[in-house]
Design a protein around this motif. Sequence first.
Motif, PDB file in Angstrom:
ATOM      1  N   LEU A 135       0.802  -1.225   0.000  1.00  0.00           N
ATOM      2  CA  LEU A 135       0.000   0.000   0.000  1.00  0.00           C
ATOM      3  C   LEU A 135       0.839   1.282   0.000  1.00  0.00           C
ATOM      4  N   TRP A 136       1.598   1.480  -1.074  1.00  0.00           N
ATOM      5  CA  TRP A 136       2.354   2.719  -1.213  1.00  0.00           C
ATOM      6  C   TRP A 136       2.723   2.917  -2.677  1.00  0.00           C
ATOM      7  N   GLU A 137       3.019   4.180  -3.003  1.00  0.00           N
ATOM      8  CA  GLU A 137       3.434   4.546  -4.354  1.00  0.00           C
ATOM      9  C   GLU A 137       4.429   5.697  -4.276  1.00  0.00           C
ATOM     10  N   ILE A 138       5.259   5.798  -5.300  1.00  0.00           N
ATOM     11  CA  ILE A 138       6.161   6.943  -5.457  1.00  0.00           C
ATOM     12  C   ILE A 138       5.812   7.607  -6.778  1.00  0.00           C
ATOM     13  N   HIS A 139       5.402   8.876  -6.713  1.00  0.00           N
ATOM     14  CA  HIS A 139       5.049   9.629  -7.916  1.00  0.00           C
ATOM     15  C   HIS A 139       6.154  10.646  -8.196  1.00  0.00           C
ATOM     16  N   VAL A 140       6.759  10.529  -9.361  1.00  0.00           N
ATOM     17  CA  VAL A 140       7.840  11.432  -9.759  1.00  0.00           C
ATOM     18  C   VAL A 140       7.279  12.459 -10.738  1.00  0.00           C
ATOM     19  N   ILE A 141       7.464  13.745 -10.406  1.00  0.00           N
ATOM     20  CA  ILE A 141       6.985  14.837 -11.262  1.00  0.00           C
ATOM     21  C   ILE A 141       8.213  15.573 -11.783  1.00  0.00           C
TER      22      ILE A 141
ATOM     23  N   SER B 243       8.870  17.724 -14.134  1.00  0.00           N
ATOM     24  CA  SER B 243       8.799  19.148 -14.461  1.00  0.00           C
ATOM     25  C   SER B 243       8.983  20.037 -13.234  1.00  0.00           C
ATOM     26  N   GLN B 244       8.641  19.504 -12.052  1.00  0.00           N
ATOM     27  CA  GLN B 244       8.767  20.279 -10.811  1.00  0.00           C
ATOM     28  C   GLN B 244       9.926  19.797  -9.942  1.00  0.00           C
ATOM     29  N   ARG B 245      10.692  18.829 -10.462  1.00  0.00           N
ATOM     30  CA  ARG B 245      11.787  18.232  -9.690  1.00  0.00           C
ATOM     31  C   ARG B 245      11.287  17.792  -8.312  1.00  0.00           C
ATOM     32  N   THR B 246      10.143  17.155  -8.311  1.00  0.00           N
ATOM     33  CA  THR B 246       9.444  16.796  -7.079  1.00  0.00           C
ATOM     34  C   THR B 246       9.099  15.312  -7.067  1.00  0.00           C
ATOM     35  N   VAL B 247       9.179  14.730  -5.875  1.00  0.00           N
ATOM     36  CA  VAL B 247       8.770  13.347  -5.666  1.00  0.00           C
ATOM     37  C   VAL B 247       7.682  13.336  -4.600  1.00  0.00           C
ATOM     38  N   LEU B 248       6.617  12.609  -4.872  1.00  0.00           N
ATOM     39  CA  LEU B 248       5.512  12.466  -3.928  1.00  0.00           C
ATOM     40  C   LEU B 248       5.488  11.033  -3.423  1.00  0.00           C
ATOM     41  N   PHE B 249       5.676  10.884  -2.105  1.00  0.00           N
ATOM     42  CA  PHE B 249       5.532   9.572  -1.473  1.00  0.00           C
ATOM     43  C   PHE B 249       4.096   9.447  -0.977  1.00  0.00           C
ATOM     44  N   ARG B 250       3.388   8.455  -1.481  1.00  0.00           N
ATOM     45  CA  ARG B 250       1.994   8.225  -1.108  1.00  0.00           C
ATOM     46  C   ARG B 250       1.902   6.880  -0.391  1.00  0.00           C
ATOM     47  N   LEU B 251       1.573   6.924   0.903  1.00  0.00           N
ATOM     48  CA  LEU B 251       1.550   5.715   1.712  1.00  0.00           C
ATOM     49  C   LEU B 251       0.241   5.614   2.482  1.00  0.00           C
ATOM     50  N   HIS B 252      -0.250   4.394   2.622  1.00  0.00           N
ATOM     51  CA  HIS B 252      -1.453   4.194   3.428  1.00  0.00           C
ATOM     52  C   HIS B 252      -1.092   4.324   4.900  1.00  0.00           C
ATOM     53  N   HIS B 253      -1.939   5.019   5.658  1.00  0.00           N
ATOM     54  CA  HIS B 253      -1.645   5.294   7.072  1.00  0.00           C
ATOM     55  C   HIS B 253      -1.578   4.012   7.899  1.00  0.00           C
ATOM     56  N   SER B 254      -2.159   2.926   7.421  1.00  0.00           N
ATOM     57  CA  SER B 254      -2.100   1.672   8.172  1.00  0.00           C
ATOM     58  C   SER B 254      -0.680   1.130   8.250  1.00  0.00           C
ATOM     59  N   LEU B 255       0.209   1.561   7.348  1.00  0.00           N
ATOM     60  CA  LEU B 255       1.595   1.087   7.361  1.00  0.00           C
ATOM     61  C   LEU B 255       2.350   1.571   8.592  1.00  0.00           C
ATOM     62  N   SER B 256       2.148   2.822   8.959  1.00  0.00           N
ATOM     63  CA  SER B 256       2.829   3.378  10.119  1.00  0.00           C
ATOM     64  C   SER B 256       2.399   4.823  10.311  1.00  0.00           C
ATOM     65  N   ASP B 257       2.841   5.428  11.421  1.00  0.00           N
ATOM     66  CA  ASP B 257       2.466   6.809  11.699  1.00  0.00           C
ATOM     67  C   ASP B 257       3.544   7.773  11.215  1.00  0.00           C
ATOM     68  N   GLY B 258       3.282   9.059  11.362  1.00  0.00           N
ATOM     69  CA  GLY B 258       4.171  10.084  10.841  1.00  0.00           C
ATOM     70  C   GLY B 258       5.550  10.073  11.473  1.00  0.00           C
ATOM     71  N   THR B 259       5.613   9.812  12.788  1.00  0.00           N
ATOM     72  CA  THR B 259       6.909   9.770  13.463  1.00  0.00           C
ATOM     73  C   THR B 259       7.798   8.694  12.858  1.00  0.00           C
ATOM     74  N   ALA B 260       7.245   7.503  12.670  1.00  0.00           N
ATOM     75  CA  ALA B 260       8.025   6.391  12.127  1.00  0.00           C
ATOM     76  C   ALA B 260       8.430   6.641  10.680  1.00  0.00           C
ATOM     77  N   LEU B 261       7.488   7.136   9.868  1.00  0.00           N
ATOM     78  CA  LEU B 261       7.781   7.321   8.446  1.00  0.00           C
ATOM     79  C   LEU B 261       8.767   8.458   8.206  1.00  0.00           C
ATOM     80  N   MET B 262       8.662   9.546   8.971  1.00  0.00           N
ATOM     81  CA  MET B 262       9.628  10.627   8.834  1.00  0.00           C
ATOM     82  C   MET B 262      11.016  10.158   9.285  1.00  0.00           C
ATOM     83  N   SER B 263      11.078   9.386  10.355  1.00  0.00           N
ATOM     84  CA  SER B 263      12.355   8.848  10.811  1.00  0.00           C
ATOM     85  C   SER B 263      12.960   7.915   9.771  1.00  0.00           C
ATOM     86  N   LEU B 264      12.118   7.120   9.141  1.00  0.00           N
ATOM     87  CA  LEU B 264      12.577   6.216   8.082  1.00  0.00           C
ATOM     88  C   LEU B 264      13.170   7.015   6.922  1.00  0.00           C
TER      89      LEU B 264
END
Length: 458
Positions: free
Chosen positions: A121-127, A129-150
Amino acid sequence: MENGRISEKDHEPVSPAGRFFLRPEMDCMIYCIVAFEKPVSVPSIKAEFQRTFLHYYPRLKCLQERDAKGREIWRPSPTFNIDDHVIVVGDEEDGGGGEIVVEDYVASFAVSSPLGREKPLWEIHVIPSQRTVLFRLHHSLSDGTALMSLFLASCERADDPSRPITLPGGLRRDEGKPSVLKLLWMLLKVVFFTVLFVLDFLLHASWVKDEPNPISGGAGVELWPRKLCSVTFQMDDIKAVKNKMNATINDVMLGIITSGLAKYFKIMSPKDKRNKFRITGLSMVDIRRTPGIQDFFSKIKDGTAEWGNRFGYVILPLCFDRSISNSLEYVKQAKAILGQKKQSLEAKFTYHGGSLIMSFLGLKLASKLNYRVVCNTSFSFSNVVGPSEMIMFMKNPILFLRVTTTTLPHAFISHFISYNGKASMQLMVTKDIIHDPEILAKCFCDSLNEMKSSCDTQ
């Protein structure tokens, strides 16, 4: 399974909070927007993600399934392929639009493209033109503290990769051993505030509801179209207010929200003659034994990190008074509210209480109560601490980090994240309720400016 790592022959039950997020009415996603200084290399992203993210947190290679008893579990995917998770949006020549292109793209996911259960349950979207990456993850995987630390465990400093990443905060002051009377007084306050706030939480899970206001959401609003808007503050300005008021960063940020909403309500409801009124919001609080990104970050590489969703809810009452002319008064109010919350066990009660209700009365009832609390409050608020200096991912310097979520029945969802001397506030709003998030964003900016001016003149 050991230390959150799933072996190929093993499976892991989904945590109680994770099960909440898998319910249709709370199908919550986390979005992390990362803007880079240089063009983004898709092969480099795939290689780095496999080297770091998937190594430290193998659950990202797991499918969400049900066992023979119908319970949700994480099971390693036998056909995992990172190519199934990386999506390239347009090309580098598309250009134009700036940050609003990314914001509109993120907001569009609120009403479309749910993550399928046939792959992790996750995806990486690369844009490009904006030199931007979007990490899209389902919240059931983990919370913000864990994912930011990762994420931080996968990065390095831009100025000197050999030095560790610096996170704000430090050791608490040692105030010595308290006396018996002081310990008793502290215990009485913990009991009092816990009983008071737990009772308030239970009432919100039953029938107590905020009065209608310009940001009111409610049941079904999680399915409505969204708009994302960003506000950037200078951390030096926030720290100036913090030091003047002898407060914390969270106190100042909640004060900004309260003051900004007071201004917005005056603009949107000029005929409302109430001198005082109250709304409530929800905040998620890390309940790990040693909470915070700094500690979690240090534990990832030695394999002792506590993964999953380990947070509880606290209700934040905001009181608006039309007679208040100095925005610093709202910082005082926020300081008092959060000070009392720190002395209670409300967050741990909501976490463990929800788990007990789920175990004895079933997931359906527990989810209904959880959903009702969100519907009966007006907004949600979170703050994630990021690095103090510029960092790199894939040897590519990061210009900014932003975090937001969908989908909750709140019409106003706010997320702060600090990074490299700035604090970014993401406003995820329901377009049919908050038609003009730019006005709301300006109210927050004006509030901090007023606070800073008041500090300079006092």
